[in-house]
Motif scaffolding. Sequence first.
Motif, PDB file in Angstrom:
ATOM      1  N   LEU A  80       0.827  -1.206   0.000  1.00  0.00           N
ATOM      2  CA  LEU A  80       0.000   0.000   0.000  1.00  0.00           C
ATOM      3  C   LEU A  80       0.862   1.257   0.000  1.00  0.00           C
ATOM      4  O   LEU A  80       0.519   2.255  -0.654  1.00  0.00           O
ATOM      5  N   ALA A  81       1.988   1.215   0.721  1.00  0.00           N
ATOM      6  CA  ALA A  81       2.869   2.377   0.771  1.00  0.00           C
ATOM      7  C   ALA A  81       3.468   2.667  -0.600  1.00  0.00           C
ATOM      8  O   ALA A  81       3.585   3.836  -1.009  1.00  0.00           O
ATOM      9  N   VAL A  82       3.846   1.626  -1.348  1.00  0.00           N
ATOM     10  CA  VAL A  82       4.387   1.838  -2.687  1.00  0.00           C
ATOM     11  C   VAL A  82       3.312   2.382  -3.614  1.00  0.00           C
ATOM     12  O   VAL A  82       3.553   3.313  -4.392  1.00  0.00           O
ATOM     13  N   ARG A  83       2.114   1.817  -3.537  1.00  0.00           N
ATOM     14  CA  ARG A  83       1.018   2.331  -4.369  1.00  0.00           C
ATOM     15  C   ARG A  83       0.836   3.831  -4.145  1.00  0.00           C
ATOM     16  O   ARG A  83       0.685   4.605  -5.097  1.00  0.00           O
ATOM     17  N   THR A  84       0.824   4.231  -2.873  1.00  0.00           N
ATOM     18  CA  THR A  84       0.613   5.636  -2.544  1.00  0.00           C
ATOM     19  C   THR A  84       1.780   6.497  -2.995  1.00  0.00           C
ATOM     20  O   THR A  84       1.601   7.596  -3.539  1.00  0.00           O
ATOM     21  N   ALA A  85       3.004   5.999  -2.800  1.00  0.00           N
ATOM     22  CA  ALA A  85       4.193   6.795  -3.104  1.00  0.00           C
ATOM     23  C   ALA A  85       4.336   7.075  -4.598  1.00  0.00           C
ATOM     24  O   ALA A  85       4.773   8.164  -4.988  1.00  0.00           O
ATOM     25  N   VAL A  86       3.994   6.093  -5.431  1.00  0.00           N
ATOM     26  CA  VAL A  86       4.220   6.264  -6.868  1.00  0.00           C
ATOM     27  C   VAL A  86       2.931   6.470  -7.652  1.00  0.00           C
ATOM     28  O   VAL A  86       2.971   6.627  -8.878  1.00  0.00           O
ATOM     29  N   GLY A  87       1.782   6.460  -6.954  1.00  0.00           N
ATOM     30  CA  GLY A  87       0.512   6.687  -7.630  1.00  0.00           C
ATOM     31  C   GLY A  87       0.127   5.555  -8.564  1.00  0.00           C
ATOM     32  O   GLY A  87      -0.442   5.786  -9.632  1.00  0.00           O
ATOM     33  N   GLU A  88       0.410   4.327  -8.155  1.00  0.00           N
ATOM     34  CA  GLU A  88       0.087   3.145  -8.961  1.00  0.00           C
ATOM     35  C   GLU A  88      -1.145   2.462  -8.381  1.00  0.00           C
ATOM     36  O   GLU A  88      -1.105   1.905  -7.288  1.00  0.00           O
ATOM     37  N   TYR A  89      -2.251   2.501  -9.122  1.00  0.00           N
ATOM     38  CA  TYR A  89      -3.504   1.968  -8.603  1.00  0.00           C
ATOM     39  C   TYR A  89      -4.080   0.841  -9.468  1.00  0.00           C
ATOM     40  O   TYR A  89      -5.173   0.352  -9.178  1.00  0.00           O
ATOM     41  N   VAL A  90      -3.360   0.423 -10.487  1.00  0.00           N
ATOM     42  CA  VAL A  90      -3.829  -0.680 -11.322  1.00  0.00           C
ATOM     43  C   VAL A  90      -3.634  -1.992 -10.567  1.00  0.00           C
ATOM     44  O   VAL A  90      -2.578  -2.240  -9.974  1.00  0.00           O
ATOM     45  N   ALA A  91      -4.661  -2.825 -10.579  1.00  0.00           N
ATOM     46  CA  ALA A  91      -4.597  -4.108  -9.878  1.00  0.00           C
ATOM     47  C   ALA A  91      -3.555  -5.022 -10.517  1.00  0.00           C
ATOM     48  O   ALA A  91      -3.289  -4.940 -11.719  1.00  0.00           O
TER      49      ALA A  91
END
Length: 314
Positions: free
Chosen positions: A232-243
């Motif tokens: 979740l932290a990586v998703r938030t940090a780089v703005g990656e929301y694709v499953a």
Amino acid sequence: MSTCSTVSRILDEPMSGTAATATTWLLLEQAGPWGAKALTSSHLDPALGRALETAAQGTGVRVALIRRPGRHADSGPPTARQVYAAHTVPGGVWLRSATTHDPRRLLDIDFAALGRGEHRTFDSALDGRPHTGDPLALVCTNGKRDRCCALLGRPLAAELAASGVEGVWEVTHLGGHRFSPTLLVLPYGYAYGRAEAHAVKEVLHSTREGRIVVEGCRGNSAWERPGQAAELAVRTAVGEYVAQTLAVIRTEGAAPRWEVTVAHTDGRRWRVVVAQGASLPARPESCGASVLGAPARMDVVEVRELTTTRALAS
């Protein structure tokens, strides 16, 4: 009267890294009331419930009961029970559906294979097939485990169902009563807490489009809790929301500190330092708890992208 969920909300206890862990979920429809340990204290044959628990041990499969939202009078054996199986590990996500008149057929499933992401014996035992409908929204409503799940979960499930949302089920146990209302969304396996109907609808809309909402997210059940927080932290940090674009490929260390490697399908990798802390002040971790406790929390200390050379070497 104060409840565990009220206290957790007031203290703004973080939810990241608190999801139940399971590589694969196996869900069986069971009408009527549920006890605290629903597989053996419901209208399901308790001998079958114990056998399912035993079969699932150590396989990565988590078995839960589901029922339609609303009143829970059990008028006798249903003509057919709905069964789902969902594998949540990115890169191999699937959701299978079946119906059965005889829930004992679930014991014909190879649970170890199911946990690894192989659905062949699910299909052969139950005539399983790919689920083609909307994502599943499983709302925890088991008040026998914690009253917050009934007080907050049942109205949420009812509101979603009444507003026409497809795929809504009540489920026996997702853990984290203090984050009620809690839900699990399949097929991708992300859990959410302190959920409200409008936010759940947004999550389901994004899921249909193959995207992950991180707001209110507790983590992906495919990973252990440090991995949940790291992803979740990586998703938030780089703005990656694709499953299915991120996977936890290595976790080193032990409580209270881990180094987690998260990989992207495009080759990028990140090293995430996760520290286990305690949520203070001490409070009841559930409404049924008789002693005060300090729930463990997963704090992300650092997110560092690795260079290509270093990533390949690690």
